[in-house]
Design an enzyme around this catalytic site. Structure first.
Site, PDB file in Angstrom:
ATOM      1  N   MET A  77       0.822  -1.209   0.000  1.00  0.00           N
ATOM      2  CA  MET A  77       0.000   0.000   0.000  1.00  0.00           C
ATOM      3  C   MET A  77       0.859   1.264   0.000  1.00  0.00           C
ATOM      4  SD  MET A  77      -2.940  -1.186   2.714  1.00  0.00           S
ATOM      5  CE  MET A  77      -3.893   0.332   2.523  1.00  0.00           C
ATOM      6  N   HIS A  78       0.200   2.394  -0.202  1.00  0.00           N
ATOM      7  CA  HIS A  78       0.742   3.743   0.046  1.00  0.00           C
ATOM      8  C   HIS A  78       1.767   4.239  -0.973  1.00  0.00           C
ATOM      9  CE1 HIS A  78      -1.125   3.101   3.926  1.00  0.00           C
ATOM     10  NE2 HIS A  78      -0.248   2.198   4.262  1.00  0.00           N
ATOM     11  N   ASP A 234      -2.693  -4.983   0.431  1.00  0.00           N
ATOM     12  CA  ASP A 234      -2.179  -6.282   0.870  1.00  0.00           C
ATOM     13  C   ASP A 234      -2.821  -6.789   2.153  1.00  0.00           C
ATOM     14  OD1 ASP A 234      -0.912  -4.318   2.408  1.00  0.00           O
ATOM     15  OD2 ASP A 234       1.113  -4.983   1.925  1.00  0.00           O
TER      16      ASP A 234
END
Length: 491
Positions: A77-78, A234
């Protein structure tokens, strides 16, 4: 058959499940991380695509993919993938464990005082929006050319389908999403100098997001036109893989990072404790997380540091030496190799080995690393429970789930029983495949997402609980003592 693809930090995993959801096969391809400056963590998106192709082709080398009906995606992520008007990548992707945007977090919350109310989260350097403020400040030419920002798995989707699409679980980690409404927030986008034109469209993780192009199909050895599900970040996809899709269900993930995840039917905000509140990747569900940035990666670091041939070799050394440290041992490891999130939100924190003496062995150091990760997760559990009540037990997923030794230490540090499931180490890739099954076959959530068969349960051992107490107290004191020193040490 359904394929699940998980874009991790250390590699890409591809799995194949059948119509009944049974895991048929899996394959992986490795990735590396670039750290060109202190606090930086980057990857080349093209390497993601090459690893994705390699993993799927390896899967196809051992299992026929002719019967595949759909593809699901999961990923780290991110991360910020910046594209120009032509869809070309403008710079290396800035990853989830990159800590350079600490100052921009404060700036973002000053620009939009309602930030925590809108996003349900404290601004942290690993999230996507502060990264864009950093780019605007330090790389203004690149920011000016940025036409779209995609998350890592969604860039893979773009390569698969030609469609710029995301879904709420991953989008919630950007700080651009109104997490309760599950839609982009104009106010948060404006606070970073962007608008909805820079964002992908949103679908739910259980919906079809696009179809495999002929070019991508040729690269992966799959049929063109296959539907690609929305998928999930995830951790949310890992929850689907382990069956954590109903209120109060929880899991603990030992991947590159460490996570304690609790599913909720409503949004429950607790940003002040560093607890993440995100959308789940299934409709009408949310979740809370405590996140530490180094878990299995800390074990890999330790194996490399002491010259062990592998993590398995170091674990064997620890087990041979005995799980409990000598009574006089003060050896403690702070696992802040990439900074920390819950509960400290401290990108400047670093790894620390404390208490070395001339008698210390590599097994002693390895055991201290396992304990340090367990202590960090215990801090996260305390933050979660302070705002949401006691969590009785966890299912365990991720590569670290393979270690029974680590499970005993974790159960003792958390003082909770841990449930291990067959195939639990597969994690998010299995969840991605399950989401593909729902999106393409119409299977219900309960049909597609049962908990995998239980392998065993690890109960807290009273003697080990007592043995860890003194080092756990020292662990917490060390962070408090060093907190002001960490930022001063950066050059």
């Amino acid at each position: 058959m359904y394929v699940g693809i998980d874009l991790g930090t250390s590699g890409v995993k591809a799995v194949l499940i059948d119509e009944d959801g049974v895991l048929v096969g899996e394959a992986t391809a490795p990735l590396t991380v670039s750290r060109p400056h202190p606090l930086w963590s980057e990857q080349d998106p093209e390497a993601w695509w090459q690893a994705t192709g390699a993993a799927v082709i390896r899967l196809g080398a051992t299992h026929s993919l002719d019967a595949v009906k759909g593809i699901g995606l999961s990923g780290q992520m991110h991360g910020a993938v910046l594209l120009d008007e032509g869809g070309h990548v403008l710079r290396p992707a800035i990853l989830w464990n990159d800590g350079r945007a600490g100052a921009e977090c404060a700036e973002l919350e000053q620009r939009e005082p309602a930030s925590r109310a809108i996003t349900a989260n404290m601004a942290m350097p690993g999230f996507t929006a502060p990264k864009l403020l950093w780019v605007a400040k330090h790389e203004p030419d690149i920011f000016a050319r940025t036409a779209r920002v995609l998350l890592p798995k969604d860039w893979i989707r773009l390569r698969l389908t030609g469609e710029a699409v995301s879904e709420p679980s991953d989008a919630a980690g950007t700080l651009w999403l109104d997490v309760e409404k599950r839609d982009w927030s104009p106010a948060m986008l404006a606070a970073t100098g962007l608008d909805e034109r820079h964002m992908p469209r949103l679908v739910e993780g259980t919906e079809v997001s696009g179809r495999l192009t002929r070019e991508a199909a040729g690269a992966l050895g799959l049929r063109p036109g296959l539907p690609v599900a929305g998928g999930g970040g995830d951790n949310a996809a890992g929850a689907v893989g382990i069956g954590v899709v109903r209120t109060g269900m929880a899991f603990l993930s030992l991947g590159t990072s460490g996570v304690i995840f609790v599913a909720d039917a409503t949004l429950r905000k607790d940003p002040e404790r560093g607890v993440h509140a995100f959308c789940h990747c299934v409709p009408d569900m949310w979740h809370r997380m405590a996140v530490i940035l180094s878990a299995a990666s800390a074990l890999s670091f330790a194996a490399r540091l002491v010259g062990a041939a592998s993590e398995a070799e170091l674990l064997s050394d620890i087990e041979s030496a005995g799980i409990q440290a000598p009574k006089h041992s003060r050896l403690v490891f702070l696992p802040y190799l990439s900074g920390e999130r819950t509960p400290h939100n401290d990108p400047t924190a670093t790894g620390v080995v404390f208490g070395l003496d001339a008698s210390a062995s590599r097994a002693d150091l390895g055991r201290a690393v396992l304990e340090g990760v367990a202590f960090a997760l215990a801090d996260g559990l305390h933050a979660l429970e302070a705002g949401g009540g006691r969590i009785e037990t966890f299912s365990v997923i991720g590569g670290g789930a393979r270690s029974k030794l680590w499970g005993r230490i974790l159960a003792a540090a958390l003082e909770r029983p841990l449930k291990y499931h067959h195939g639990g180490e597969v994690g998010p890739a299995l969840g991605a495949a399950r989401l593909a099954r729902i999106a393409t076959s119409g299977a219900s959530l309960d049909e597609a997402c049962p908990p995998p068969p239980l392998s065993h349960v690890v109960e807290p051992e009273a003697a080990l609980v007592d043995a860890l107490k003194s080092r756990q107290i020292l662990y917490r004191r060390l962070y408090a003592d060093l907190r002001s020193t960490f930022p001063a040490s950066i050059r």
